[in-house]
Enzyme design. Structure first.
Site, PDB file in Angstrom:
ATOM      1  N   GLU A  47       0.268  -4.262  -0.406  1.00  0.00           N
ATOM      2  CA  GLU A  47       1.081  -5.030  -1.361  1.00  0.00           C
ATOM      3  C   GLU A  47       2.011  -5.982  -0.616  1.00  0.00           C
ATOM      4  OE1 GLU A  47       3.346  -2.522  -4.035  1.00  0.00           O
ATOM      5  OE2 GLU A  47       3.859  -4.229  -5.320  1.00  0.00           O
ATOM      6  N   ASN A 194      -1.539  -3.370 -13.453  1.00  0.00           N
ATOM      7  CA  ASN A 194      -1.046  -2.258 -12.648  1.00  0.00           C
ATOM      8  C   ASN A 194       0.106  -1.592 -13.382  1.00  0.00           C
ATOM      9  OD1 ASN A 194      -0.337  -0.823  -9.952  1.00  0.00           O
ATOM     10  ND2 ASN A 194       1.563  -1.864 -10.472  1.00  0.00           N
ATOM     11  N   GLU A 195       0.062  -0.283 -13.501  1.00  0.00           N
ATOM     12  CA  GLU A 195       1.163   0.471 -14.103  1.00  0.00           C
ATOM     13  C   GLU A 195       1.687  -0.226 -15.356  1.00  0.00           C
ATOM     14  OE1 GLU A 195       4.030   1.778 -11.143  1.00  0.00           O
ATOM     15  OE2 GLU A 195       2.514   3.012 -10.172  1.00  0.00           O
ATOM     16  N   GLU A 316      -3.246   4.637  -6.170  1.00  0.00           N
ATOM     17  CA  GLU A 316      -1.982   4.731  -5.416  1.00  0.00           C
ATOM     18  C   GLU A 316      -1.661   6.199  -5.244  1.00  0.00           C
ATOM     19  OE1 GLU A 316       1.469   2.375  -6.528  1.00  0.00           O
ATOM     20  OE2 GLU A 316       0.158   0.741  -7.182  1.00  0.00           O
ATOM     21  N   GLN A 365       1.063   2.987   1.663  1.00  0.00           N
ATOM     22  CA  GLN A 365       0.330   1.748   1.779  1.00  0.00           C
ATOM     23  C   GLN A 365      -0.131   1.593   3.224  1.00  0.00           C
ATOM     24  OE1 GLN A 365       2.371  -1.642   0.079  1.00  0.00           O
ATOM     25  NE2 GLN A 365       2.749  -0.606  -1.875  1.00  0.00           N
TER      26      GLN A 365
END
Ligand code: AHR
Length: 507
Positions: A47, A194-195, A316, A365
């Site tokens: 990210e 995302n989310e 994730e 990440q």
């Protein structure tokens, strides 16, 4: 003299007690092969956050740090070595404020934005679509691109995909060519947001399902590219988004789930290093909870997709600790220790046990952020214990798993009870039987007797302290060393040190 000897023995007692082995039995059932372990469960998440991209991987062609067309040479070599199969980009929360047009064309002319999610720093967009997709190609990974459903339109998503993947003479494909890329890239995975339950728009599940239907309709690539679409699902123990998305989200190929492991609770997570044994135990306990999340999500998916065509994408996962002293707020930089190695191994073993549903996972990440593979400090680079687990587990990519059960032993700390040992077994693509063995007990070795015969050789990752780690001053404090099995009454056995992860090939 006798008194002196007695006191010496008494003094040594705690050490002797600590060294006493726990007896554990492992049964591998090679008559019941499971669905192939998708190599995509070894995926990474990248990210625009902290030093994950800038400095971590992208330094630019003019940097003094040795680089390949702007990508750090040391990091690229390390990533190739663990055979990264897929990279998810550009976020995360960042994705739903990202305009792809900011990241194409001459770098000097790209707009500068504020990264409001992560530290409020400026983002000069020098790493954009070309830089990401070329990186994926350089490393040999598939590209997983998350489109913006929070602040851009389906038209933008459609145009971005055309720009990346069209081989036509359209204006967008020609613009890509003018920007230096003749051939279309292969975009294997597209994330529809995302989310959506949080930073992706704080939607209600029903609205998120409608958004999914609408954006997925227009998020297309050429048919023969076989791109898979991933719906944004649920997180932790909140299953409502998974349920509603499966029921009402239209057509998609994967359902995303997120879960982060914290030692305590999210608002007061705990430290990455120097933690007490209680937080070793609670962290591993929380990591193992991912099995409950997989199981419950799979049960929901089974209701709507009994043929199991839709994959569960754990896109994730990883540890998340309190910000360390001196680190930049919002950059989510944290150290990585033997405890993280165990968290990684436990997750991977759990994903191996659910291959009929889990088709992808992306650790959060890849570099310098959360549970990273790699840490960098200007020109220096350190491989973390988590990296070493990913490297040791390479033979499991594409392997065929077997059920493996463990009995005996047990590790208790306060109210936390854990198994002493966690095991995964699989037949690798090379035909060899591989075992991964994790000793969760930080104090006691385990004497593991299996139902297998033969010999076994491989490597083990362990250290003197629970937070053994690599630093820029001591980059090789922890790394895998040779390890082999023994025989116990004709059965393959292992003397597994406390707090250790081993991977062996059985001959
Ligand atoms: O990985 C950090 C953040 O965690 C991601 O941006 C977001 O998707 C999640 O909440």
């Amino acid at each position: 003299m006798r008194r002196i000897l007695l006191s010496l023995v008494l003094l040594m007692l705690p050490a002797l007690a600590m060294a006493q082995s726990v007896n554990v039995s492992v049964n591998v059932d090679t008559s019941k092969p499971g669905a192939e372990i998708s190599r995509h469960i070894y995926g990474q998440f990248v990210e625009h956050l902290g030093r994950g991209i800038y400095e971590g991987i992208w330094v630019g062609e003019n940097s003094k740090i040795p680089n390949i067309r702007g990508y750090r040479s040391d990091v690229v070599a390390a990533l190739k070595n663990i055979k990264v199969p897929v990279m998810r980009w550009p976020g995360g929360c960042f994705a739903d404020l990202y305009d792809w047009r900011d990241g194409i064309g001459p770098r000097a002319k790209r707009p500068v934005r504020v990264n409001v999610h992560w530290g409020g720093v400026t983002e000069d967009n020098s790493f954009g679509t070309h830089e990401f997709l070329n990186l994926a190609e350089l490393v040999g990974a598939e590209a997983y691109v998350s489109i913006n459903v929070g602040t851009l339109t389906p038209y933008d998503a459609s145009q971005w995909l055309e720009y990346m993947t069209s081989d036509s003479k359209s204006s967008l494909a020609n613009e890509r060519r003018r920007n230096g890329r003749a051939k279309p890239w292969n975009v294997k995975f597209v994330g529809i947001g995302n989310e959506t339950w949080g930073c992706g728009g704080n939607m209600r599940p029903e609205y998120a399902a409608d958004i999914q239907r609408r954006y997925a309709t227009f998020a297309n690539t050429p048919r023969d590219m076989g791109t898979l679409k991933i719906a944004s699902g649920s997180h932790d123990d909140n299953y409502e988004f998974a349920e509603v998305m499966m029921k009402n989200g239209g057509r998609f190929d994967g359902l995303s789930v997120h879960y982060y492991t914290v030692p305590r609770v999210f608002r007061d997570k705990g430290a990455a290093t120097g933690f007490p044994e209680a937080e070793w135990a609670s962290t591993l306990d929380h990591a193992r909870h991912v099995e409950t999340i997989v199981t419950k999500t799979a049960e929901i998916m089974d209701k709507y997709d009994p043929a199991r065509k839709i994959g569960l994408y754990f896109d994730e996962w990883g540890t998340w600790y309190d910000q360390g002293p001196g680190s930049t707020p919002g950059f989510l930089y944290q150290q990585n220790t033997l405890r993280d190695a165990e968290v990684a191994a436990l997750h991977l073993n759990i994903f191996h046990r659910h291959t009929d549903r889990v088709k992808m996972a992306n650790i959060a990440q890849m570099i310098n952020v959360l549970q990273a593979m790699i840490l960098t400090d200007k020109e220096k680079m350190v491989l973390t214990p988590t990296y070493h687990v990913f490297e040791m587990y390479v033979p499991f990519q594409g392997a065929t798993p077997y059920p493996a059960s463990v009995s005996g032993g047990g590790y208790k700390n306060g109210d936390t009870s854990l198994p002493s040992v966690d095991v995964s077994a699989a037949r690798g693509k090379d035909g060899k039987l591989y075992l991964s063995l994790v000793n969760l007990d930080p104090n006691r070795p385990a004497h593991v007797v299996t139902n297998l015969s033969g010999t076994a050789k491989g490597r083990i990752l362990t250290g003197a302290a629970m937070d053994t780690r690599n630093t820029f001053a001591a980059p090789h404090a922890i790394r895998p060393v040779p390890f082999s099995g023994s025989s116990d009454n004709g059965k393959l056995a292992f003397d597994l040190p406390a707090k250790a992860v081993a991977v062996v090939a059985v001959e």
